[in-house]
Enzyme design. Structure first.
Site, PDB file in Angstrom:
ATOM      1  N   LYS A 171      13.296  -5.433 -10.206  1.00 21.90           N
ATOM      2  CA  LYS A 171      13.324  -6.377  -9.337  1.00 21.90           C
ATOM      3  C   LYS A 171      12.092  -6.388  -8.031  1.00 21.90           C
ATOM      4  CE  LYS A 171      17.474  -8.852  -7.992  1.00 21.90           C
ATOM      5  NZ  LYS A 171      18.889  -8.673  -7.663  1.00 21.90           N
ATOM      6  N   HIS A 212      15.941  -3.463  -2.928  1.00 20.60           N
ATOM      7  CA  HIS A 212      16.766  -2.482  -3.801  1.00 20.60           C
ATOM      8  C   HIS A 212      15.711  -2.108  -4.936  1.00 20.60           C
ATOM      9  CE1 HIS A 212      20.898  -4.328  -2.535  1.00 20.60           C
ATOM     10  NE2 HIS A 212      20.218  -4.161  -1.686  1.00 20.60           N
ATOM     11  N   TYR A 235      15.351  -5.918   7.802  1.00 17.15           N
ATOM     12  CA  TYR A 235      15.311  -5.486   6.420  1.00 17.15           C
ATOM     13  C   TYR A 235      13.878  -4.849   6.071  1.00 17.15           C
ATOM     14  CZ  TYR A 235      20.011  -6.377   4.996  1.00 17.15           C
ATOM     15  OH  TYR A 235      21.313  -6.452   4.848  1.00 17.15           O
ATOM     16  N   HIS A 244      19.323 -12.970   2.721  1.00 17.97           N
ATOM     17  CA  HIS A 244      19.583 -12.704   3.986  1.00 17.97           C
ATOM     18  C   HIS A 244      19.101 -13.674   5.143  1.00 17.97           C
ATOM     19  CE1 HIS A 244      21.621  -9.147   2.887  1.00 17.97           C
ATOM     20  NE2 HIS A 244      20.754  -8.482   2.323  1.00 17.97           N
ATOM     21  N   ASP A 258      19.440 -14.366  19.955  1.00 18.97           N
ATOM     22  CA  ASP A 258      19.837 -14.739  18.250  1.00 18.97           C
ATOM     23  C   ASP A 258      21.091 -13.869  18.052  1.00 18.97           C
ATOM     24  OD1 ASP A 258      20.258 -14.874  15.385  1.00 18.97           O
ATOM     25  OD2 ASP A 258      18.270 -15.326  15.233  1.00 18.97           O
TER      26      ASP A 258
END
Lengths: 714, 714
Positions: B194, B198, B254, B411, B431
């Site tokens: 992928k 991950h 991330y 996300h 935020d």
């Protein structure tokens, strides 16, 4: 030497000492004899150097601006108000800058500013924003600020005295200071003779001015009241405003405010009339007041915000810089005072500041000696008090405060047996403090807000019992002033520190007895907080016990029944109208718990009672038409109908989260099986397990030798 | 050298380089050749010394406990989850402690622990808490954590390799690491291939293990995908997951998470196959990613919390310690990196950490170079981006962020043209971040909460336009993924820094164009923030523009009509159901203002529009049955019905309060007479006065040479 003897000696000294005033200038915080040493110290000792450079920077900034002495017009926080505040700071800063640098420009600026005041002062009427039932000033909306102005200004004048001409001095004294003395003693006669912090500022202003201008008549009045009979004035204030432990009845916030005129005037007295031995007066009362001010803070420096209090206030406040410097230099050079001086990050550029900065530079500082103690309230020390229990180092201290003091006059809150709890350098169970945006004109001129009465003072805004949704004494000051709680027990037994007090007058026919303890378990790093609130009544009532907490709810023994579509106020009066009811549960079990995540640590409060409780989740904000209330959350243990009632809670601090490294430790409490075994007028017993090990905690209210027993059991 | 050429060279190197692996141990962060220097450095350089002592302390703490390798059972935050996390840290810490101290006990502990894993691993089935549509692990509930485990563990193994017997190594490799490689490449085939973070953790785990075990087959797959065709694997991820400016499409939170496997694997590649020149790959993409991670923080160290983000996360996070150390030591020794290394308060005990600690000890550190910049999004850099504008020193910086990036997959939040504003080392307009109590099992196992979808991702939770109370793209990820905003202009003109971007697909038939600027006025110490949001539509809509603010309301041009007796949700869907409506005003004037006191400073937001607005005061918390939402407040500018619409705001920071000294300065804004003169598709013009001086601010959307004009006028 007993107390009466000492008073007689002081009174004698008052009369024999008068003609011998030191007539040197300056003679208050800075004295002529020490100037060279202080000047040298501003180069040698970092804290004094830094403090002087800050004073000089402000003096230089002032000199870069034209002198502004506006006709008084605005209330607190307004333009003329802030300008006159700035001016007295400028006068003092320039005075200091002149003494240290010897540069005439600073003295000239003070002279010119004072001449400007002198040219106008007598034309100013009572301040246009003066309020009814509140002594107005002429420079400020309240006379209190005029007194503060004078306390600062007279020190600045004292410092430039020798640098300005006799003619200018005559103008300044005759057209400004003498009229001010007249205003403060005659127009403000009532305040001048009041046993109250406004009175203290007034007598300090008058007395210090009397010394500097060599006017013994005013000094005598300042010390012994307008009638010079000792029934009012400075000495009477020392006698009556403080408890024997140096606690000031209005609470820590006003204590530190009241402290400044006390210590400044004391310093002036000590310099001009050392034979009065003012620092010895009433068994060294002033140093006790200074020390108790510091003991009334948590490790983050904030004062315990009981009664009307602005919550951001810390021991960095200028009043405690003065207090600490004098305590160290003029009374007793305790090395732990230096710790706080370092945190204050400044000293007064003065004889005393020199001593402190020098000692710090010499490495004499030791950690501040926070202690567990019962601080007595009342002139004789018999009107309740504050119980303070601490555990752990200054870096990570648990601290428990029980408020069992007298009402504290108009700034007092209706919060008998209120409990505050701190850990991890912050609040766990907290007090709202005052409802006020101090100095912010858009919020009701910076005064106390209506919500201070309708919310902040009310019992439900505190962590104590509310009976039938009414405040203690139905929130009537006059009733509350008549009574005070009583200490039952304060002490340490093994690893258990406990405070116990009762209040039997807040509600008719209801006796309330609270016993709170920090208990060290051999298995745990941190103490557990055991709190037992016993209520004994002649008939049935509703009992509510809120815990106003910081942090976020992350767990509970029950699923909260949340009001998701609509919020309604919890009640209609006594502060209940300001609370939104967010959730409400009628529990079917006697015990339960709530876990809160606060500043990266978990706090689980286990609770039990004779019968299952209601638990309500609350937030502040209803009936707040001007959006003045601050956010806040509580869980409330509630018993809708009972005669006698015991609320037992054990609060355990456990584990932590680390959001940087995304780890979590000990998210669950180790306490289980909390049980109330017995509770009546004579005592109580509970049991619980910690990591499976059984413990018993017993109280015997009338047995002072074995008041608390904490045992591990089979 | 162009991009294609470089790819070809890298591919060639892949094949020619393979047989030449360095077969020394250790060979990743610590290398055998440098061990003596690092060991010496742990005595010489304070930061390395401190970092090593911390590692050693943790290793020693581990050694004092018996080895625990529990059968996997719990989800995130649970006991077995945390134990296995602890174990991989222990393996790494003990490995380092062994290398530096040479004490065999550390190596033995790693060996014993790995043997314990080896004795069990093959018996463990897929984790019992594995979730559908989410690749489960065998040690943890998700395979992602298994990969992290392996990335840490293989480094520890590499460090003790020479200290354990060949027989034990054989057991560990055959019964633990080879089965793990099989699991990660075969059972987790989809994840392995992928293009996603991950996948990165997976290929890093496999590739690093391949190097250490000398299994080129696995390294090749890690670099070029299971089919070794380059369509997936590490290099494809570098190509596709980052923009040419090193921005990671999921956002900063991330990005820093994804960064660690990228840089660790890169370091391993560089050591084992230096001819691959991995740090040069794609025009030095990895160093750009590290640098942009740091540029995506505010001066308090926190990452901009756009998209799903845990808000307390700062550049102190371990991923950025690795990133910074490698960037400094292996790529380019920029002295401003040392500033952040000092704030991180640690280095990796490694060759790179040695270089950083040494440079700091030699006084080479310079303040971090925060810059204003447009960071492009998209593999080719043409899918919008983030506009970051900064003004002032790192000690007191104003910072404005406009989010005009692509959706960022699952996300991503629906917050096109969202604006964040920082000052005084904290948030002004903020935020919410993600709705999640990470690792706290009592809050839905520490996973994202339902409110993350129903609230945190919704448009109204952000400081951008909501049309007809619906979120952008009706909160459909698949739709949102198709489109991205476009940059109109980013640049500096004189003392005006401006970012302008458009979004034309979030709502059918509605074009949105936002232009935000920090503008320095000659009379002011701090910049003013001018924000102009222009909406052009084919029909009439409701337009809402919330400003989620920190602090407390202290003033307004109108008297808020507050709901005092009852609160109701603002709406029923798209996050509106989570908002309590606290107050609502239909204004009769076109301009108005709101003043907020935030961290002791005042922020006044003036607003205007073509026609008078509604202003709503909001708070978070409705429809929150598990009490999971964090407190928060907004004022919302609202136009119930309009076709084209312009929202103009000017936010001025002014004055301060000092609660210690009880002073206030400049409580009132100096801005008056804000007017919208013109606004259409071609540009806009506004005027206002500052301290009575008139200014004009003009935008010409299509004129890139004179996009913004800011002038003082008569």
């Amino acid at each position: 030497m007993n107390y009466l003897k000492k008073v007689v000696i002081v009174l004698l000294c008052l009369f024999v000492g008068f003609e011998n005033y030191a007539q040197q200038h300056p003679s208050i915080m800075l004295t002529k004899a020490n100037i060279d040493a202080v000047r040298k110290g501003t180069n040698e000792y970092p804290l004094l150097k830094h403090s002087y450079l800050e004073v000089k920077k402000q003096a230089d900034a002032a000199l870069s601006q034209p002198i502004q002495v506006p006709v008084p017009a605005d209330g607190g926080g307004g333009v003329t108000h802030e300008q006159h505040k700035k001016n007295y700071n400028t006068i003092l800063n320039c005075g200091i800058a002149f003494q240290i640098s010897k540069e005439q420009k600073y003295a000239n600026y003070v002279k010119d500013m004072l001449l400007s005041y002198a040219s106008q002062y007598q034309k100013w009427p009572l301040h246009p924003k003066a309020k009814e039932n509140h002594q107005g000033g002429r420079i400020f909306w309240q006379a209190l600020n005029d007194c503060v102005w004078q306390v600062y200004t007279i020190q600045g004048y004292d410092m430039v005295y020798d640098a300005i001409s006799a003619k200018d001095r005559e103008t300044i004294e005759n057209k400004l200071f003498m009229p001010i003395l007249k205003f403060l003693t005659e127009d403000c006669y009532t305040t001048f003779n009041k046993i109250h912090n406004h009175g203290t500022w007034n007598v300090a202003a008058v007395g210090m001015t009397g010394y500097v201008l060599s006017k013994p008549h005013y000094v005598e009045m300042a010390l012994r009241g307008s009638k010079k009979d000792g029934k009012s004035g400075y000495l009477a204030q020392i006698d009556q405003l403080f408890s024997p432990d140096g606690y000031y009845m209005e609470g820590p916030y006003y204590q530190r405010y009241a402290l400044l005129p006390f210590v400044l005037f004391a310093k002036a007295i000590n310099n001009y009339q050392p034979n009065l031995k003012i620092f010895e007066y009433r068994d060294q009362l002033l140093v006790k007041a200074i020390n108790s001010s510091m003991q009334l803070t948590y490790t983050d420096g904030t004062f315990f915000p009981i009664n009307d209090a602005i919550k951001d206030k810390t021991y960095e406040t200028i009043e405690l810089v003065y207090g600490l410097n004098l305590a160290y230099a003029d009374i007793k050079a305790e090395p732990f005072l230096l710790d706080i001086a370092q945190r204050q990050k400044r000293v007064i550029v003065s004889d005393a500041g020199l001593a402190v900065a020098k000692a710090i530079a010499e490495g004499k500082s030791q950690p501040f000696n926070y202690v567990s103690q019962w601080i007595r309230d009342g002139g004789k020390g018999d009107e309740g008090g504050l119980g303070i229990i601490r555990s752990g180092s200054n870096e990570d201290q648990q601290c428990l405060l029980m408020k069992a003091a007298s009402q504290g006059m108009g700034h007092g809150h209706f919060d008998r047996l209120n409990m505050l709890y701190y850990d991890n350098n912050g609040e766990v169970f907290y007090d709202y403090g005052a409802s006020r945006f101090i100095n912010i004109e858009s919020k009701r001129g910076g005064h106390y807000l209506p919500e201070n009465n309708s919310w902040a003072k009310q019992t439900v805004a505190h962590n104590t019992i509310v009976v039938d949704q009414q405040s203690h004494f139905q929130a009537k000051v006059s009733e509350a002033e008549k009574y005070h709680p009583n200490l039952i027990y304060f002490g340490k037994d093994g690893d258990t520190q406990v405070v116990s007090a009762e209040e039997n007058n807040a509600y008719h026919g209801v006796n309330m007895l609270r016993t709170s303890a920090l208990v060290k378990l051999p298995e745990a790093n941190k103490d557990i907080l055991i709190d037992l609130f016993y209520i004994n009544s002649d008939k049935e009532h509703q009992y509510d016990l809120p815990f106003w907490y910081k942090g976020h709810l992350v767990g509970a023994s029950f699923t909260p029944k949340v009001f998701t579509k609509e919020l309604k106020p919890l009640g209609t009066d006594y502060g209940y109208q300001h609370i939104w009811l967010n959730a409400e549960n009628k529990l079917d079990k006697q015990t339960g718990f709530i876990t809160v995540l606060n500043n990266k640590r978990f706090y689980t409060t286990h609770f039990t009672s004779e019968t299952p409780l209601k638990v309500k989740m609350l937030s502040i904000g209803a009936n707040d038409p001007e959006m003045s209330l601050m956010e806040g959350k509580a869980f409330m243990l509630s018993q809708p109908k009972a005669q006698n009632q015991t609320f037992v809670t054990i609060t355990e601090v456990h584990g932590n989260i680390d959001p940087i490294n995304e780890t979590v430790e000990a998210a669950f409490s180790k306490i289980t099986d909390l049980k109330l075994i017995k509770s009546d007028k004579t005592g109580a017993e509970i049991s619980f397990k910690y990591s499976g090990k059984s413990y018993s905690y017993r109280l015997s209210y009338s047995d002072k030798t074995r008041f608390v027993q904490f045992l591990s059991t089979k």
